[in-house]
Design an enzyme around this catalytic site. Structure first.
Site, PDB file in Angstrom:
ATOM      1  N   CYS A 152       7.346 -83.450  -8.674  1.00 53.41           N
ATOM      2  CA  CYS A 152       6.749 -83.273  -9.996  1.00 53.41           C
ATOM      3  C   CYS A 152       7.801 -82.601 -10.877  1.00 53.41           C
ATOM      4  O   CYS A 152       8.183 -81.460 -10.613  1.00 53.41           O
ATOM      5  CB  CYS A 152       5.503 -82.391  -9.876  1.00 53.41           C
ATOM      6  SG  CYS A 152       4.765 -81.983 -11.471  1.00 53.41           S
TER       7      CYS A 152
ATOM      8  N   CYS B 122       8.906 -88.293 -14.874  1.00 51.30           N
ATOM      9  CA  CYS B 122       7.584 -87.828 -14.452  1.00 51.30           C
ATOM     10  C   CYS B 122       7.200 -88.767 -13.324  1.00 51.30           C
ATOM     11  O   CYS B 122       7.294 -89.997 -13.471  1.00 51.30           O
ATOM     12  CB  CYS B 122       6.580 -87.918 -15.593  1.00 51.30           C
ATOM     13  SG  CYS B 122       4.865 -87.690 -15.066  1.00 51.30           S
TER      14      CYS B 122
HETATM   15  N1  DGL Z   1       3.799 -85.846 -12.174  1.00 48.78           N
HETATM   16  C1  DGL Z   1       4.201 -84.809 -13.039  1.00 48.78           C
HETATM   17  C2  DGL Z   1       5.703 -84.849 -13.335  1.00 48.78           C
HETATM   18  O1  DGL Z   1       6.478 -85.416 -12.573  1.00 48.78           O
HETATM   19  C3  DGL Z   1       3.432 -84.427 -14.270  1.00 48.78           C
HETATM   20  C4  DGL Z   1       2.129 -84.955 -14.715  1.00 48.78           C
HETATM   21  C5  DGL Z   1       1.312 -83.875 -15.456  1.00 48.78           C
HETATM   22  O2  DGL Z   1       0.641 -83.125 -14.756  1.00 48.78           O
HETATM   23  O3  DGL Z   1       1.375 -83.780 -16.693  1.00 48.78           O
HETATM   24  O4  DGL Z   1       6.159 -84.285 -14.291  1.00 48.78           O
END
Ligand code: DGL
Length: 268
Positions: A74, A189
């Site tokens: 993430c 993301c």
């Molecule tokens: N999957 C997350 C990232 O790689 C973020 C998504 C979120 O919670 O806004 O930044």
């Protein structure tokens, strides 16, 4: 010490794009996937409060699952909390996920690169430092999307996404300057690779969509080398990979998705 799992942590289902690569590279390892869906989306959070939440949550997760290694697939969490996690839990190796600005800067031919991320990742000092360190010779456009992570969740749960909305979110990534065009969009993301075919379809011109999932899985594999042992033979078959959703309220669509990824849902 054998049989300690690889823990993967994201705000939602985005980290599954990295889990699927990790499984291919480490078929003998056991995985625990944690989605902090009670706090989703991370992209909108105020930095101090989110950092505190993630560090506190890891106290419980590390006690409960005793992972061999913790992966944070993430960008929003990694660019904020990787340093605090390493400081708070020095006994656990952490693998982070940060925008793939360095490989993009190495590969671009036009010198125009866009970084598509959550508003949180776009405003982080960490991201700005990556650009200053690796991409000084490029023109980097940072694009913070308020909607794409949610659209990816909807798409994976319900199999539907509004392509016009995807088109509007990716449009600022496409820059024309001095007769040149953006040729690389960094998917910063982990939710976004789920939508990459829609992005490709809606893009005004073809670009390379850089997905770092395999690189993160390879980094995890290299750090695991020699740490603990993967469970062997029949024992491995007994140990199922699990998923934990912090809300404790995963609905039918999520349960089906999680099952599709070969994970069994466990209460937080
Ligand atoms: N999957 C997350 C990232 O790689 C973020 C998504 C979120 O919670 O806004 O930044």
């Amino acid at each position: 010490m054998a049989e300690r799992p690889v823990l993967m942590f994201d705000s939602g289902i985005g980290g599954l794009t990295v889990l699927r690569e990790a499984r291919v590279l480490m078929p003998d390892r056991r995985f625990v996937y944690v989605a902090d869906d009670a706090a989703f989306p991370y992209g909108d959070w105020e930095e101090e409060a989110l950092d505190r939440r993630i560090v506190d949550l890891f106290g419980t997760l590390l006690d409960r699952y005793r992972p061999e290694i913790a992966v944070i697939p993430c960008n929003t969490a990694s660019t904020l909390s990787l340093a605090s996690l390493r400081a708070a839990y020095p006994g656990t190796p952490f693998v982070g996920t940060v925008p793939a600005i360095k490989p993009a800067a190495e590969r671009t031919r036009s010198g125009l690169v866009s970084v598509l991320a959550t508003p949180g990742t776009v405003k982080r000092q960490y991201t700005r430092d990556l650009i200053a360190q690796w991409a000084q010779k490029c023109h980097v456009r940072l694009v913070g999307s308020t909607k794409l992570a949610r659209l990816a969740e909807i798409y994976m749960r319900d199999g539907f996404v509004d392509e016009e909305e995807v088109s509007a979110e990716i449009a600022p990534c496409f820059v024309e300057r001095d007769g040149k065009r953006t040729d690389i969009v960094v998917l910063a993301c982990t939710h976004y690779p789920f939508l990459v075919n829609r992005m490709r379809k809606m893009a005004p011109w073809p670009v390379d969509w850089l997905d770092p999932a395999e690189a993160i899985a390879r980094r995890t594999l290299s750090l695991l080398d020699g740490r603990g042992e993967a469970p062997a033979g029949d024992r491995a078959a007994d140990l199922r990979d699990i998923a934990v959703f912090t809300s404790g309220k995963a609905d039918f669509a999520i349960r089906r998705l999680i099952q599709g990824f070969g994970l069994s849902l466990t209460q937080p």
